[in-house]
Design a protein around this motif. Structure first.
Motif, PDB file in Angstrom:
ATOM      1  N   ARG A  41     -81.716 -35.084  -6.739  1.00  0.00           N
ATOM      2  CA  ARG A  41     -81.020 -35.259  -5.472  1.00  0.00           C
ATOM      3  C   ARG A  41     -82.028 -35.507  -4.358  1.00  0.00           C
ATOM      4  NH1 ARG A  41     -82.865 -31.261  -2.867  1.00  0.00           N
ATOM      5  NH2 ARG A  41     -82.896 -29.164  -3.689  1.00  0.00           N
ATOM      6  N   PRO A  42     -81.680 -36.396  -3.445  1.00  0.00           N
ATOM      7  CA  PRO A  42     -82.514 -36.555  -2.253  1.00  0.00           C
ATOM      8  C   PRO A  42     -82.367 -35.323  -1.344  1.00  0.00           C
ATOM      9  CG  PRO A  42     -80.635 -38.062  -2.190  1.00  0.00           C
ATOM     10  CD  PRO A  42     -80.569 -37.327  -3.492  1.00  0.00           C
ATOM     11  N   ASN A  43     -83.391 -35.011  -0.575  1.00  0.00           N
ATOM     12  CA  ASN A  43     -83.372 -33.810   0.269  1.00  0.00           C
ATOM     13  C   ASN A  43     -82.226 -33.811   1.278  1.00  0.00           C
ATOM     14  OD1 ASN A  43     -85.447 -32.452  -0.961  1.00  0.00           O
ATOM     15  ND2 ASN A  43     -87.009 -33.365   0.331  1.00  0.00           N
ATOM     16  N   TRP A  44     -81.837 -34.978   1.783  1.00  0.00           N
ATOM     17  CA  TRP A  44     -80.763 -35.015   2.777  1.00  0.00           C
ATOM     18  C   TRP A  44     -79.430 -34.547   2.197  1.00  0.00           C
ATOM     19  CZ3 TRP A  44     -76.537 -37.866   1.588  1.00  0.00           C
ATOM     20  CH2 TRP A  44     -76.695 -38.900   0.654  1.00  0.00           C
ATOM     21  N   MET A  45     -79.328 -34.589   0.867  1.00  0.00           N
ATOM     22  CA  MET A  45     -78.067 -34.203   0.248  1.00  0.00           C
ATOM     23  C   MET A  45     -77.802 -32.698   0.409  1.00  0.00           C
ATOM     24  SD  MET A  45     -76.015 -35.697  -2.912  1.00  0.00           S
ATOM     25  CE  MET A  45     -76.759 -37.212  -2.686  1.00  0.00           C
ATOM     26  N   ILE A  46     -78.842 -31.909   0.660  1.00  0.00           N
ATOM     27  CA  ILE A  46     -78.646 -30.478   0.915  1.00  0.00           C
ATOM     28  C   ILE A  46     -77.724 -30.301   2.116  1.00  0.00           C
ATOM     29  CG2 ILE A  46     -79.793 -28.353   1.664  1.00  0.00           C
ATOM     30  CD1 ILE A  46     -82.233 -29.283   0.045  1.00  0.00           C
ATOM     31  N   HIS A  47     -77.903 -31.131   3.130  1.00  0.00           N
ATOM     32  CA  HIS A  47     -77.077 -31.018   4.334  1.00  0.00           C
ATOM     33  C   HIS A  47     -75.619 -31.394   4.051  1.00  0.00           C
ATOM     34  CE1 HIS A  47     -80.804 -30.273   6.363  1.00  0.00           C
ATOM     35  NE2 HIS A  47     -81.268 -31.466   6.022  1.00  0.00           N
ATOM     36  N   LEU A  48     -75.419 -32.437   3.255  1.00  0.00           N
ATOM     37  CA  LEU A  48     -74.060 -32.809   2.863  1.00  0.00           C
ATOM     38  C   LEU A  48     -73.432 -31.685   2.035  1.00  0.00           C
ATOM     39  CD1 LEU A  48     -71.718 -34.800   2.666  1.00  0.00           C
ATOM     40  CD2 LEU A  48     -72.893 -35.870   0.724  1.00  0.00           C
ATOM     41  N   ASN A  49     -74.215 -31.121   1.114  1.00  0.00           N
ATOM     42  CA  ASN A  49     -73.741 -29.984   0.323  1.00  0.00           C
ATOM     43  C   ASN A  49     -73.298 -28.851   1.241  1.00  0.00           C
ATOM     44  OD1 ASN A  49     -73.740 -28.171  -2.224  1.00  0.00           O
ATOM     45  ND2 ASN A  49     -75.109 -27.128  -0.819  1.00  0.00           N
ATOM     46  N   ASN A  50     -74.118 -28.489   2.202  1.00  0.00           N
ATOM     47  CA  ASN A  50     -73.787 -27.366   3.080  1.00  0.00           C
ATOM     48  C   ASN A  50     -72.555 -27.663   3.932  1.00  0.00           C
ATOM     49  OD1 ASN A  50     -75.840 -25.801   2.060  1.00  0.00           O
ATOM     50  ND2 ASN A  50     -77.299 -26.397   3.627  1.00  0.00           N
ATOM     51  N   LEU A  51     -72.399 -28.897   4.367  1.00  0.00           N
ATOM     52  CA  LEU A  51     -71.210 -29.265   5.132  1.00  0.00           C
ATOM     53  C   LEU A  51     -69.957 -29.107   4.269  1.00  0.00           C
ATOM     54  CD1 LEU A  51     -69.778 -30.412   7.628  1.00  0.00           C
ATOM     55  CD2 LEU A  51     -70.279 -32.708   6.727  1.00  0.00           C
ATOM     56  N   LEU A  52     -70.015 -29.600   3.044  1.00  0.00           N
ATOM     57  CA  LEU A  52     -68.854 -29.494   2.153  1.00  0.00           C
ATOM     58  C   LEU A  52     -68.548 -28.040   1.791  1.00  0.00           C
ATOM     59  CD1 LEU A  52     -69.482 -32.546  -0.196  1.00  0.00           C
ATOM     60  CD2 LEU A  52     -67.601 -32.274   1.429  1.00  0.00           C
ATOM     61  N   VAL A  53     -69.585 -27.231   1.593  1.00  0.00           N
ATOM     62  CA  VAL A  53     -69.361 -25.817   1.309  1.00  0.00           C
ATOM     63  C   VAL A  53     -68.736 -25.132   2.519  1.00  0.00           C
ATOM     64  CG1 VAL A  53     -70.518 -23.609   0.838  1.00  0.00           C
ATOM     65  CG2 VAL A  53     -71.126 -25.632  -0.489  1.00  0.00           C
ATOM     66  N   PHE A  54     -69.221 -25.469   3.724  1.00  0.00           N
ATOM     67  CA  PHE A  54     -68.615 -24.901   4.934  1.00  0.00           C
ATOM     68  C   PHE A  54     -67.143 -25.294   5.035  1.00  0.00           C
ATOM     69  CE2 PHE A  54     -67.251 -25.277   9.327  1.00  0.00           C
ATOM     70  CZ  PHE A  54     -67.412 -23.964   9.744  1.00  0.00           C
ATOM     71  N   ILE A  55     -66.833 -26.549   4.753  1.00  0.00           N
ATOM     72  CA  ILE A  55     -65.441 -27.005   4.769  1.00  0.00           C
ATOM     73  C   ILE A  55     -64.620 -26.206   3.753  1.00  0.00           C
ATOM     74  CG2 ILE A  55     -63.933 -28.957   4.178  1.00  0.00           C
ATOM     75  CD1 ILE A  55     -66.122 -30.765   5.493  1.00  0.00           C
ATOM     76  N   GLY A  56     -65.203 -25.957   2.587  1.00  0.00           N
ATOM     77  CA  GLY A  56     -64.511 -25.146   1.580  1.00  0.00           C
ATOM     78  C   GLY A  56     -64.205 -23.750   2.089  1.00  0.00           C
ATOM     79  N   ALA A 112     -65.485 -18.682   8.527  1.00  0.00           N
ATOM     80  CA  ALA A 112     -66.142 -19.583   7.580  1.00  0.00           C
ATOM     81  C   ALA A 112     -67.652 -19.605   7.817  1.00  0.00           C
ATOM     82  CB  ALA A 112     -65.559 -20.987   7.701  1.00  0.00           C
ATOM     83  N   LEU A 113     -68.053 -19.615   9.059  1.00  0.00           N
ATOM     84  CA  LEU A 113     -69.480 -19.598   9.383  1.00  0.00           C
ATOM     85  C   LEU A 113     -70.122 -18.301   8.896  1.00  0.00           C
ATOM     86  CD1 LEU A 113     -71.778 -21.120  10.756  1.00  0.00           C
ATOM     87  CD2 LEU A 113     -71.117 -20.034  12.896  1.00  0.00           C
ATOM     88  N   PHE A 114     -69.463 -17.183   9.142  1.00  0.00           N
ATOM     89  CA  PHE A 114     -69.972 -15.891   8.689  1.00  0.00           C
ATOM     90  C   PHE A 114     -70.094 -15.871   7.165  1.00  0.00           C
ATOM     91  CE2 PHE A 114     -69.143 -11.539   7.208  1.00  0.00           C
ATOM     92  CZ  PHE A 114     -70.232 -10.889   7.781  1.00  0.00           C
ATOM     93  N   LEU A 115     -69.041 -16.299   6.467  1.00  0.00           N
ATOM     94  CA  LEU A 115     -69.071 -16.337   5.010  1.00  0.00           C
ATOM     95  C   LEU A 115     -70.177 -17.255   4.498  1.00  0.00           C
ATOM     96  CD1 LEU A 115     -65.287 -16.400   4.097  1.00  0.00           C
ATOM     97  CD2 LEU A 115     -66.946 -14.646   3.470  1.00  0.00           C
ATOM     98  N   MET A 116     -70.341 -18.381   5.151  1.00  0.00           N
ATOM     99  CA  MET A 116     -71.380 -19.338   4.755  1.00  0.00           C
ATOM    100  C   MET A 116     -72.758 -18.680   4.832  1.00  0.00           C
ATOM    101  SD  MET A 116     -71.721 -22.726   4.199  1.00  0.00           S
ATOM    102  CE  MET A 116     -73.037 -23.900   4.197  1.00  0.00           C
TER     103      MET A 116
END
Length: 186
Positions: free
Chosen positions: A64-79, A163-167
């Motif tokens: 994975r490219p490093n920028w994908m960590i940010h996309l991962n975190n955004l999607l996890v936050f949405i979850g 969600a932020l707290f859980l994240m």
């Protein structure tokens, strides 16, 4: 051996969750015993998935490219947000019929994108497929959906903060048990 245990864990997760939907009469006839059996099977499935994932030698399919960590975190936050919105019955629940399963799908997709191994595909792809199938099965069994009443706007803010707290909490635990999820190599 680890991959076999992982596959068994994912299969048991599917079976334990879908039994009630696919065989409702049999599940209802089991009463409280069935509920306890399903709970035990779900706990066992998680244990098998964790052990199988840890035991399996990774077979890498992509890096994975490093920028994908940010996309991962955004999607996890949405979850997490979808889960919080479901519990708080926010306005989002008027638009999304299955907020918890939608949140689960966001979480699984996020991890599927950043874990480029065969084991990652089995675990996160298998759980994503389960969530998709669950929505289809539930919708076919219950085609009518009554939208919940409109909720106060403040509930969205509470869901966001929750969600932020859980994240942050789950991210910290994730970092203790496995890779640090927020980038920076900590």
């Amino acid at each position: 051996m680890g991959t076999v245990v992982l596959v068994l864990g994912v299969a048991l997760w599917w079976a334990a969750h879908l039994f009630k939907r696919v065989m409702p009469q049999q599940r209802a006839a089991m009463g409280e015993t069935g509920r306890l059996a399903a709970t035990g099977a779900i706990i066992l499935s998680v244990v098998l998935m964790v052990i199988g994932y840890k035991w399996a030698d990774p077979i890498w399919l992509w890096a994975r490219p490093n920028w994908m960590i940010h996309l991962n975190n955004l999607l996890v936050f949405i979850g997490f947000y979808f889960y919080a919105a479901s519990g708080l019955k926010t306005r989002l629940t008027q638009k999304v019929r299955h907020p918890q399963l939608s949140g689960f799908k966001a979480w699984a997709l996020a991890h599927l994108l950043v874990v480029g191994s065969v084991q990652g595909v089995i675990l996160f792809g298998g759980l994503l497929a389960w969530a998709v199938v669950s929505v289809i099965v539930i919708n076919r069994a219950n085609r009518d959906w009554t939208r919940p009443p409109e909720a106060a706007l403040w509930r969205e803010g509470v869901a966001f903060v929750a969600a932020l707290f859980l994240m942050l909490v789950v991210g910290q635990i994730h970092g203790w048990l496995g890779p640090w999820p927020f980038g920076g190599g900590a």
